[in-house]
Scaffold this active site. Structure first.
Site, PDB file in Angstrom:
ATOM      1  N   HIS A 253     -12.836   7.047  -6.701  1.00 40.77           N
ATOM      2  CA  HIS A 253     -11.645   6.221  -6.700  1.00 40.77           C
ATOM      3  C   HIS A 253     -10.703   6.557  -7.854  1.00 40.77           C
ATOM      4  CE1 HIS A 253     -14.350   3.356  -4.337  1.00 40.77           C
ATOM      5  NE2 HIS A 253     -13.448   3.810  -3.517  1.00 40.77           N
TER       6      HIS A 253
ATOM      7  N   LYS B  70       0.841  -1.204   0.000  1.00 40.41           N
ATOM      8  CA  LYS B  70       0.000   0.000   0.000  1.00 40.41           C
ATOM      9  C   LYS B  70       0.876   1.254   0.000  1.00 40.41           C
ATOM     10  CE  LYS B  70      -3.083   2.655   3.032  1.00 40.41           C
ATOM     11  NZ  LYS B  70      -4.136   3.010   2.059  1.00 40.41           N
TER      12      LYS B  70
ATOM     13  N   LYS C 142     -17.784  -6.339  -6.878  1.00 43.95           N
ATOM     14  CA  LYS C 142     -17.371  -7.281  -5.841  1.00 43.95           C
ATOM     15  C   LYS C 142     -17.004  -8.648  -6.425  1.00 43.95           C
ATOM     16  CE  LYS C 142     -18.013  -4.396  -2.466  1.00 43.95           C
ATOM     17  NZ  LYS C 142     -19.023  -4.576  -1.420  1.00 43.95           N
TER      18      LYS C 142
ATOM     19  N   GLU D 291     -23.803   4.642  -6.574  1.00 43.56           N
ATOM     20  CA  GLU D 291     -22.676   4.947  -7.446  1.00 43.56           C
ATOM     21  C   GLU D 291     -23.109   4.738  -8.879  1.00 43.56           C
ATOM     22  OE1 GLU D 291     -19.723   4.511 -10.190  1.00 43.56           O
ATOM     23  OE2 GLU D 291     -20.756   2.695  -9.534  1.00 43.56           O
TER      24      GLU D 291
END
Length: 715
Positions: A713, A19, A127, A684
Site C-alpha cells: 500500500h 477516489k 481494522k 503482512e
C-alpha cells in the site's frame, strides 16, 4: 420535539469522485487546489442531501481525505519524529506521507551525488473495531506533547455555515483516540497521555463555540468494548473537563458497534448532554437505558442500521422510539442511525441492474436518511401522517420473509448434516509436510506472492470493452489467456518457486465470488471505503448460498499447463466472504458462514483435481469478525475455525493449504490461527515493522509461516 440526527455520511461521493481526485493528485495530474475543490463539492452535496432529507443535526468534520483517526492525530500535532514531529506544518502532503510512506534525502547535504533516498515508513494500518474500514494507528512518544496543529473541525463547520447549513461538529473521542494509538510499538497508556491531550481539545471546543457551534459529537466506540478501570476513570476525567469548557456547547457522546453492557452506567453518568446508543446491535440494553437515563440527559437512539443495506423495520423502530418518548419526553429523545453511514453505499437509485424484488428489500445511505425522516415525522405528527410509507415498508418486509429466493432446502439439509470428520485433514501436519516436500520439491525459504498481480490499464480497458460489447467473449478470453501466460513467464524468469496466475479475470476478491455463487448479488455502484482511496463493493447475501458450478478451475488448468513449477490457486475464505459482504439479518452469521464454507470446499476439491499443488484460502477478515467483547469470542472462534477447516480439509496430504491474513493483531488469537491447521500462513509484516512475527515465535507456531516483506500500500 424529537430530534432527527445523523452521525456521519459516506465521504467518497456517489460516483467515487474523491477516489478519482486523490489518485489524480498522487499521480501529479491535478494540483492541490483541484483536490481541495473536489473535497468541498462532496461535503456540500452531503450536507445538502441531509438537510433536504429533514435531518436536524447534520454532522460536519466527518469528511476526510484519508482517515478520521489520522486526521485527529494531525489536529492534535501527534506527528512522529520521522515525519518532522511538531516542527512540521500540517498539510495534505504530510497527511499522505504518514498514510502511504514517503522518501527523503539522507546522507551528505552536498550536491556531489553522494545523497541517497531514505524510505520513511507509513503509519501502521489496522481494522476499525470489527469493520472492514482501516484506520492509521497513531504513534505517541513516551513524553508525547500535543498542540492544536489544525483547525479542520472549525473550518468545516464554518464552510457549512456559509452555505446556510448549521452542523454538529464530530470529533473522535479522546479516550478512543488515545486507546487506538501505540507507543514504542505497544498499546498506548491512555492515562499517561490524557492530561497532555485534553488542553488541545479544550482549545478546539472554545474555537467551535466562537464559530457558532451549539453541539459537538464525540465518538467513543471504546465504550462498547472491555475497558480497564484506568480507562473508565479516563473517560470520567475527560468529560468532566470537556463539559466545563463552554456553556454555549452541548456535548453528545456517540457509542456504536454494540451494546454498552457493563459500561452502561458509566456512560449514563458522564457529565454530558446526550448519549447515543446502538439499538441495532444492542437492542437488549433498551429497557435498562429507559430505566437508568438521568433527568436532563438526552438519549439518542440508533434505530437504522448504519452497517447493512436492509430496509429498517419501521414498525419495530417506531415502537422503540415511542416507548422512549413516553418514558423520557419528546425533547429528551433523538433518533438516528446505529453508527456513521460511512459503512453504507451512497444511493440505491444508482442500482439499475438489481431486480425489483431485491431492490424493494434494500436501503442505502440516502434511503436511510429518508427512513429517519419518516420516523421523525411519525413521532412529531402521529403515525397517520406516514400511514402509507409504513404500510409499504411492512409489505416489503413481509415479501422478503416469504420469498423462495431466501431459502434453499437442499443447502439447509447439507449444512445440518456436516460430519465432524469433514473438519480435519487426513493426516497431522508433520506427515503432510513430508508428502508436500516430495510433491512440490521446494528449496529452503521458498518464494511466492499473495496471488493478485496489478490490474493494469490494459486489463481494465479490456474488461470495460468486453462489458460494453466492443469485444467478443472469445477475444476477451484470448486476452486473459495471454495475460496469464505472461504472468507465469515473468515469475519463472525472476525465479519464484510457487507460481500464481495473477487473477487478471477478477475484480475484487469477494465480489468476484459473489457474482458466481447462488444466493448472493452484486451492485453496480455500491461502493464503500476500505481505506484511503480504496473502495470495495460488498456483495449482498440475500439467500442461502451454494456453488452452482466451478468458478476458478478453468484458470487453474491453464496455469498448470503453462509451467512445470508448482502452481498455487487463490480463493477467498468463507469468513472473509461473510465479513466483507452485506450479510443477512434474518439468519445467524455462523449458518451463512457454513454455507459459504461448503461452497469453497467444493471449489477446493475441483482445484486439486485440476492440478493445483497449493491452494490459498485467504482469510484477512478472520480477526475482524471477532466480537468486540472478550466473553463472546470463544463461540465465534469455534465456528470460524470450523468453517475454515470445513472449506480446506477435503484435499490429500500432498496438497498444500495456505491462508493469508493482514492488518490485524494476532497475539490474542494465535491459538485459533494455529487451530486452522493451514500448512502455510502468509502474513503482512512490513507495515508493522515485523512485530507480528513475534506472536508466532513466542507461541512456537507449529506449521509454516510466510512473512510478507513488502508494503503493497506504499508506493
Amino acid at each position: 420535539m424529537t430530534t432527527v440526527t445523523n452521525l456521519g455520511f459516506p465521504r467518497m461521493g456517489p460516483n467515487r469522485e474523491l477516489k478519482k481526485a486523490l489518485e489524480s493528485y498522487w499521480a501529479g495530474k491535478i494540483d492541490r487546489e483541484e483536490l481541495l475543490a473536489a473535497g468541498r463539492r462532496i461535503r456540500q452535496q452531503n450536507w445538502t442531501w441531509q438537510r433536504d432529507a429533514g435531518i436536524d443535526h447534520i454532522p460536519s468534520g466527518d469528511f476526510s481525505f484519508y482517515d478520521q483517526v489520522l486526521d485527529t492525530a494531525l489536529i492534535v500535532g501527534a506527528v512522529p519524529p520521522r515525519f518532522g514531529g511538531q516542527e512540521v506544518a500540517v498539510d495534505l502532503d504530510l497527511l499522505f506521507a504518514m498514510a502511504r510512506g514517503t522518501t527523503a534525502r539522507a546522507g551528505s547535504s552536498c550536491c556531489s551525488g553522494c545523497c541517497t533516498l531514505e524510505n520513511i515508513g507509513a503509519l501502521e494500518m489496522t481494522k476499525w473495531f470489527d469493520t472492514n474500514y482501516h484506520y492509521l494507528v497513531p504513534e505517541f512518544e513516551p513524553d508525547q506533547q500535543f498542540t492544536l496543529a489544525s483547525t479542520k473541525p472549525v473550518d468545516e463547520f464554518l464552510e457549512a455555515k456559509a452555505l446556510g447549513i448549521h452542523t454538529r461538529p464530530v470529533l473522535l473521542g479522546p479516550v478512543t483516540f488515545l486507546r487506538l494509538g501505540k507507543s514504542q510499538g505497544k498499546p498506548a497508556d491512555v492515562a499517561a497521555h490524557l492530561d497532555a491531550f485534553l488542553p488541545v481539545y479544550e482549545e478546539l471546543l472554545i474555537k467551535l463555540a466562537e464559530a457558532g457551534a451549539d453541539w459537538v459529537q464525540f465518538d467513543e466506540p471504546c465504550l462498547v468494548t472491555d475497558l480497564s478501570e484506568s480507562e473508565r476513570e479516563a473517560l470520567r476525567r475527560a468529560y468532566e473537563r470537556l463539559a466545563g469548557v463552554s456553556d454555549k456547547l452541548q456535548i453528545l457522546v456517540a457509542t456504536y458497534f454494540g451494546p454498552l453492557d457493563d459500561n452502561l452506567e458509566l456512560a449514563l453518568r458522564l457529565p454530558v448532554d446526550a448519549l447515543h446508543v446502538d439499538l441495532v446491535r444492542g437492542r437488549e440494553q433498551f429497557d435498562r437505558l429507559l430505566k437508568l437515563t438521568p433527568d436532563g440527559m438526552i438519549l439518542s437512539l440508533g434505530l437504522v442500521d448504519g452497517r447493512n443495506v436492509w430496509k429498517t423495520d419501521l414498525e419495530a423502530a417506531l415502537s422503540l422510539a415511542e416507548r422512549a418518548v413516553e418514558a423520557l419526553g419528546a425533547e429528551n429523545v433523538m433518533i438516528g442511525p446505529s453508527c456513521s453511514l460511512l459503512h453504507s453505499p451512497v444511493d440505491l437509485a444508482a442500482e439499475t441492474e438489481l431486480d425489483d424484488e431485491l431492490r424493494s428489500w434494500l436501503a442505502f445511505a440516502r434511503q436511510k436518511l429518508n427512513e429517519l425522516n419518516l420516523l421523525g415525522k411519525a413521532l412529531r405528527e402521529g403515525r397517520e401522517s406516514v400511514a402509507e410509507p409504513l404500510a409499504a415498508n411492512a409489505r416489503a418486509l413481509a415479501g422478503r420473509r416469504v420469498s423462495n429466493r431466501t431459502h434453499n432446502e437442499s443447502v439447509r439439509k447439507r449444512t445440518a448434516s456436516i460430519d465432524p470428520s469433514s473438519l480435519s485433514r487426513t493426516s497431522p501436519y508433520a506427515q503432510r509436510r513430508e508428502a508436500q516436500r516430495v510433491a512440490m520439491d521446494l528449496p529452503l525459504f521458498p518464494t511466492t506472492t499473495i496471488g493478485s498481480f496489478p490490474q493494469t490499464p490494459e486489463i481494465r480497458n479490456a474488461r470495460a470493452a468486453f462489458r460494453r460489447g466492443e469485444s467478443s467473449e472469445a477475444e476477451y478470453d484470448a486476452f486473459l489467456e495471454k495475460t496469464l501466460v505472461d504472468t507465469i513467464r515473468f515469475q519463472e524468469r525472476i525465479g519464484l518457486d510457487v507460481l500464481v496466475h495473477g487473477e487478471a479475470e477478477r475484480t475484487d476478491m469477494v465480489e468476484y465470488f459473489g457474482q458466481r455463487l447462488e444466493g448472493m448479488a452484486v451492485t453496480l455502484n455500491g461502493w464503500v471505503q476500505s481505506y484511503g482511496s480504496r473502495c470495495v463493493k460488498p456483495p449482498i447475501i440475500f439467500g442461502d448460498v451454494w456453488r452452482k458450478e466451478p468458478i476458478t478451475v478453468e484458470w487453474m488448468k491453464r496455469s498448470v499447463a503453462a509451467t512445470d513449477r508448482p502452481v498455487k490457486a487463490m480463493l477467498t475464505g468463507p469468513i472473509t466472504m461473510l465479513c466483507w459482504s452485506f450479510p443477512r439479518d434474518d439468519l445467524a452469521r455462523s449458518e451463512s458462514c457454513r454455507q459459504l464454507a461448503l461452497a469453497v470446499r467444493d471449489e477446493v476439491a475441483d482445484l486439486e483435481a485440476a492440478g493445483a499443488a497449493a491452494i490459498q484460502i485467504d482469510e484477512p477478515a478472520f480477526r475482524e469478525g471477532m466480537p468486540l467483547r472478550a466473553g463472546q469470542r470463544d463461540a465465534y472462534l469455534r465456528w470460524a475455525v470450523d468453517c475454515f477447516r470445513l472449506a480446506s480439509s477435503v484435499v490429500a496430504d500432498r496438497t498444500q493449504i495456505h491462508t493469508h491474513m493482514c492488518y490485524c493483531e494476532f497475539n490474542d488469537i494465535i491459538d485459533s490461527i494455529a487451530a486452522l491447521d493451514a500448512d502455510v500462513i502468509s502474513i503482512e509484516t512490513s507495515r508493522s515493522q515485523m512485530e507480528l512475527l513475534d506472536a508466532f515465535a513466542q507461541f512456537d507456531y507449529p506449521n509454516e509461516i510466510g512473512p510478507g516483506v513488502y508494503d503493497i500500500h506504499s508506493p
